[in-house]
Scaffold this motif. Structure first.
Motif, PDB file in Angstrom:
ATOM      1  N   VAL A  11      -6.106  -2.523  -0.110  1.00 12.21           N
ATOM      2  CA  VAL A  11      -6.633  -3.870  -0.266  1.00 12.21           C
ATOM      3  C   VAL A  11      -7.593  -4.104   0.895  1.00 12.21           C
ATOM      4  N   VAL A  12      -8.842  -4.431   0.596  1.00 14.63           N
ATOM      5  CA  VAL A  12      -9.869  -4.608   1.624  1.00 14.63           C
ATOM      6  C   VAL A  12     -10.167  -6.094   1.788  1.00 14.63           C
ATOM      7  N   ALA A  13     -10.181  -6.552   3.027  1.00  8.06           N
ATOM      8  CA  ALA A  13     -10.557  -7.935   3.335  1.00  8.06           C
ATOM      9  C   ALA A  13     -11.891  -7.913   4.060  1.00  8.06           C
ATOM     10  N   ILE A  14     -12.894  -8.574   3.483  1.00  8.34           N
ATOM     11  CA  ILE A  14     -14.231  -8.590   4.070  1.00  8.34           C
ATOM     12  C   ILE A  14     -14.617 -10.027   4.390  1.00  8.34           C
ATOM     13  N   GLY A  15     -15.229 -10.214   5.558  1.00 11.53           N
ATOM     14  CA  GLY A  15     -15.610 -11.561   5.948  1.00 11.53           C
ATOM     15  C   GLY A  15     -16.110 -11.618   7.374  1.00 11.53           C
ATOM     16  N   ASP A  16     -15.819 -12.740   8.033  1.00 13.93           N
ATOM     17  CA  ASP A  16     -16.360 -13.037   9.358  1.00 13.93           C
ATOM     18  C   ASP A  16     -15.250 -13.078  10.401  1.00 13.93           C
ATOM     19  N   SER A  17     -15.405 -13.928  11.432  1.00 11.72           N
ATOM     20  CA  SER A  17     -14.427 -13.972  12.520  1.00 11.72           C
ATOM     21  C   SER A  17     -13.053 -14.427  12.063  1.00 11.72           C
ATOM     22  N   LEU A  18     -12.989 -15.209  10.984  1.00 15.03           N
ATOM     23  CA  LEU A  18     -11.693 -15.656  10.480  1.00 15.03           C
ATOM     24  C   LEU A  18     -10.873 -14.477   9.965  1.00 15.03           C
ATOM     25  N   THR A  19     -11.549 -13.434   9.514  1.00 14.12           N
ATOM     26  CA  THR A  19     -10.876 -12.205   9.111  1.00 14.12           C
ATOM     27  C   THR A  19     -10.788 -11.219  10.267  1.00 14.12           C
ATOM     28  N   ASP A  20     -11.836 -11.152  11.074  1.00 13.47           N
ATOM     29  CA  ASP A  20     -11.869 -10.238  12.221  1.00 13.47           C
ATOM     30  C   ASP A  20     -10.715 -10.517  13.176  1.00 13.47           C
ATOM     31  N   GLY A  21     -10.294 -11.799  13.284  1.00 13.69           N
ATOM     32  CA  GLY A  21      -9.115 -12.107  14.098  1.00 13.69           C
ATOM     33  C   GLY A  21      -9.355 -13.001  15.280  1.00 13.69           C
ATOM     34  N   ALA A  22     -10.452 -13.767  15.292  1.00 15.54           N
ATOM     35  CA  ALA A  22     -10.760 -14.640  16.424  1.00 15.54           C
ATOM     36  C   ALA A  22      -9.590 -15.565  16.737  1.00 15.54           C
ATOM     37  N   GLY A  63      -9.232   4.861  -1.995  1.00 16.91           N
ATOM     38  CA  GLY A  63      -8.094   4.243  -2.655  1.00 16.91           C
ATOM     39  C   GLY A  63      -8.195   2.752  -2.878  1.00 16.91           C
ATOM     40  N   VAL A  64      -9.380   2.173  -2.737  1.00 14.75           N
ATOM     41  CA  VAL A  64      -9.498   0.721  -2.864  1.00 14.75           C
ATOM     42  C   VAL A  64      -9.195   0.271  -4.291  1.00 14.75           C
ATOM     43  N   LYS A  65      -8.375  -0.773  -4.399  1.00 10.25           N
ATOM     44  CA  LYS A  65      -8.057  -1.380  -5.689  1.00 10.25           C
ATOM     45  C   LYS A  65      -8.525  -2.821  -5.754  1.00 10.25           C
ATOM     46  N   ASP A  81     -14.312   4.514  12.603  1.00 11.16           N
ATOM     47  CA  ASP A  81     -14.394   3.379  11.671  1.00 11.16           C
ATOM     48  C   ASP A  81     -13.405   3.463  10.513  1.00 11.16           C
ATOM     49  N   ARG A  82     -12.740   4.618  10.312  1.00 10.65           N
ATOM     50  CA  ARG A  82     -11.765   4.720   9.226  1.00 10.65           C
ATOM     51  C   ARG A  82     -10.689   5.741   9.564  1.00 10.65           C
ATOM     52  N   VAL A  83      -9.500   5.458   9.062  1.00 11.71           N
ATOM     53  CA  VAL A  83      -8.392   6.410   9.077  1.00 11.71           C
ATOM     54  C   VAL A  83      -7.804   6.409   7.669  1.00 11.71           C
ATOM     55  N   ALA A  84      -7.511   7.586   7.139  1.00  7.72           N
ATOM     56  CA  ALA A  84      -6.947   7.691   5.794  1.00  7.72           C
ATOM     57  C   ALA A  84      -5.791   8.679   5.805  1.00  7.72           C
ATOM     58  N   ALA A  88      -2.190  15.557 -22.961  1.00  7.05           N
ATOM     59  CA  ALA A  88      -2.550  14.649 -21.869  1.00  7.05           C
ATOM     60  C   ALA A  88      -2.424  15.326 -20.517  1.00  7.05           C
ATOM     61  N   VAL A  89      -3.315  14.946 -19.603  1.00  6.31           N
ATOM     62  CA  VAL A  89      -3.252  15.401 -18.219  1.00  6.31           C
ATOM     63  C   VAL A  89      -2.657  14.275 -17.395  1.00  6.31           C
ATOM     64  N   ALA A  90      -1.538  14.509 -16.731  1.00  9.72           N
ATOM     65  CA  ALA A  90      -0.883  13.464 -15.944  1.00  9.72           C
ATOM     66  C   ALA A  90      -1.748  13.079 -14.756  1.00  9.72           C
ATOM     67  N   ALA A  91      -1.718  11.822 -14.428  1.00  5.83           N
ATOM     68  CA  ALA A  91      -2.451  11.337 -13.262  1.00  5.83           C
ATOM     69  C   ALA A  91      -1.861  11.953 -11.997  1.00  5.83           C
ATOM     70  N   PRO A  92      -2.663  12.149 -10.961  1.00  4.55           N
ATOM     71  CA  PRO A  92      -2.132  12.729  -9.721  1.00  4.55           C
ATOM     72  C   PRO A  92      -1.072  11.818  -9.119  1.00  4.55           C
ATOM     73  N   ARG A  93      -0.088  12.434  -8.485  1.00  2.00           N
ATOM     74  CA  ARG A  93       0.995  11.657  -7.895  1.00  2.00           C
ATOM     75  C   ARG A  93       0.653  11.146  -6.508  1.00  2.00           C
ATOM     76  N   THR A  94      -0.361  11.720  -5.890  1.00  3.81           N
ATOM     77  CA  THR A  94      -0.806  11.276  -4.569  1.00  3.81           C
ATOM     78  C   THR A  94      -2.313  11.079  -4.579  1.00  3.81           C
ATOM     79  N   HIS A  95      -2.793  10.354  -3.597  1.00  2.00           N
ATOM     80  CA  HIS A  95      -4.237  10.203  -3.430  1.00  2.00           C
ATOM     81  C   HIS A  95      -4.538   9.892  -1.973  1.00  2.00           C
ATOM     82  N   LEU A  96      -5.811  10.011  -1.631  1.00  8.28           N
ATOM     83  CA  LEU A  96      -6.268   9.649  -0.295  1.00  8.28           C
ATOM     84  C   LEU A  96      -6.493   8.144  -0.271  1.00  8.28           C
ATOM     85  N   VAL A  97      -5.881   7.479   0.692  1.00  9.21           N
ATOM     86  CA  VAL A  97      -6.003   6.027   0.777  1.00  9.21           C
ATOM     87  C   VAL A  97      -6.262   5.627   2.227  1.00  9.21           C
ATOM     88  N   GLY A  98      -7.170   4.685   2.414  1.00  8.98           N
ATOM     89  CA  GLY A  98      -7.433   4.179   3.751  1.00  8.98           C
ATOM     90  C   GLY A  98      -6.215   3.469   4.304  1.00  8.98           C
TER      91      GLY A  98
END
Length: 384
Positions: free
Chosen positions: A191-202, A258-260, A178-181, A18-28
């Motif tokens: 965890v990504v939250a997608i939506g409108d002004s209620l998510t944007d933070g109005a 890294g989105v789950k 538009d992104r930092v990782a 078996a090949v072990a899964a990586p211990r680190t990854h790039l994540v937003g």
């Protein structure tokens, strides 16, 4: 995840080993959805403040020219920790390179990741990103309602300076970024939250970081990053303000490092500003989003649509569609989990409307208490 191999790899692995899964990854660790901004900018330095959701090393920035009409060159990109306003903590302001160069040329319709920085940044850090923008540009890629102060300099390249003396102007937009990782333990997902002004933070005060996703990030305390890709005025089906959620889902949600899990909280603008007589078109769109996510083995949480009685666009017909949508989200089993935001925020006596303490005053957008309630109504086991 453990990956099994059945061949000898360069003589290092025995058959079946078996090949072990990586211990680190790039994540937003931070993100913003972009659109075309009718903003004149250039010959000056832009200094933006963003808060990191997860900590890690090897920090990378992504700069976007997705909506630019022509290639753009950005120079002297720097990253540091915020001291106050446009001021940077002494000794933290560091050049960011792109292919080992101190500038980047981004074609129209594209975005480019930077080289990694060796420094480590903690979750909750307020990052200062400075970018010198040569030339003059009438339309740029960015995020319209940042609910954060961006500092614009007098003419010239002031990106390497720690002080804020040359930053005479402000806006509440983010430009190009538009992104930092970061590189983080593989156990830390996005965890990504997608939506409108209620998510944007109005409704939140500028620079307060009181979006519901900010409250959720505080709950998680670095166990996962939370990426907000809401757009005020955005719709699920039609590209009225920004690309629709259907159009941008693969890019803005599934394309994040890294989105789950993706939380879909979208559809209220389609109902209150559209002419739909049934939930059918919205349900079909949700099914398409779920199918796209499952192809990439990403979980999808469906959020019920919150009340808007008292908002000028409310009608009995539109309320009936909202109820149909929420009934389907709750009972269909199509989503991997359900975030019942409607139940969390509605008035128990008059369920068509928001509880008064959760209402910003316009009967659709949320108070600080309402946004906090959304974050604390989620079961963390649904998303992490």
């Amino acid at each position: 995840m453990i990956v099994l191999v059945s061949v000898l790899v360069a003589g290092l692995l025995a058959p079946g080993q078996a090949v072990a899964a990586p211990r680190t990854h790039l994540v937003g660790t931070w993100s913003a959805a972009t659109d075309r901004l009718p903003t004149a900018i250039g010959g000056q330095t832009v200094r933006m403040i963003v808060r990191l959701s997860a900590g890690g090393s090897g920090l990378r920035l992504r700069l976007s020219n997705l909506y630019g009409p022509a290639p753009i060159v950005l120079r002297s990109v720097h990253v540091g920790r915020q001291a106050y306003g446009a001021e940077i903590e002494t000794g933290t302001n560091t050049p960011v390179l792109f292919g080992r160069r101190n500038y980047v040329r981004i074609p129209a319709g594209k975005a480019v990741w930077s080289d990694p920085l060796p420094k480590r940044f903690a979750a909750g850090s307020d990052l200062v990103v400075s970018v010198f923008v040569p030339g003059n540009h009438a339309r740029v890629t960015g995020h319209e309602r940042a609910y954060a102060t961006t500092f614009l300099s007098d003419p010239g390249d002031h990106a390497a300076k720690d002080d804020g003396f040359q930053f005479s102007y402000t806006s509440t937009q983010w430009y190009f970024l538009d992104r930092v990782a970061v590189t983080a333990p593989a156990t830390v997902p996005a965890v990504v939250a997608i939506g409108d002004s209620l998510t944007d933070g109005a409704g939140q005060p500028t620079d307060s970081n009181r979006r519901w996703t900010d409250f959720l990030s505080q709950r998680l305390r670095g166990r996962a990053s939370v990426l907000n890709v809401g757009i005020s005025g955005n719709r699920l089906l039609r590209p009225v303000t920004g690309a629709s959620v259907l159009q941008r889902f693969s890019r803005d949600a599934l394309g994040q490092p890294g989105v789950k899990t993706v939380v879909v909280f979208s559809g209220i603008n389609d109902i209150c500003k559209g002419d739909y007589t049934s939930a059918g078109p919205l349900i079909a769109a949700y099914k398409r989003l779920i199918k796209l996510a499952h192809r990439q083995k990403v979980r999808v949480v469906g959020a019920t649509l919150t009340p808007f009685y008292g908002y000028p666009a409310w009608s009995e017909e539109r309320e009936a569609v909202r109820q149909q949508v929420n009934r389907w989200i709750r009972t269909s089993g199509a989503f991997d989990a359900v975030a019942d935001f409607d139940a969390a925020l509605r008035d128990p006596t008059y369920p068509d409307q928001l509880r008064v303490s959760y209402d910003s005053g316009d009967h659709i957008h949320l108070s600080d208490a309402g946004r906090r309630k959304l974050a604390y109504s989620l079961r963390l086991s649904q998303i992490v």
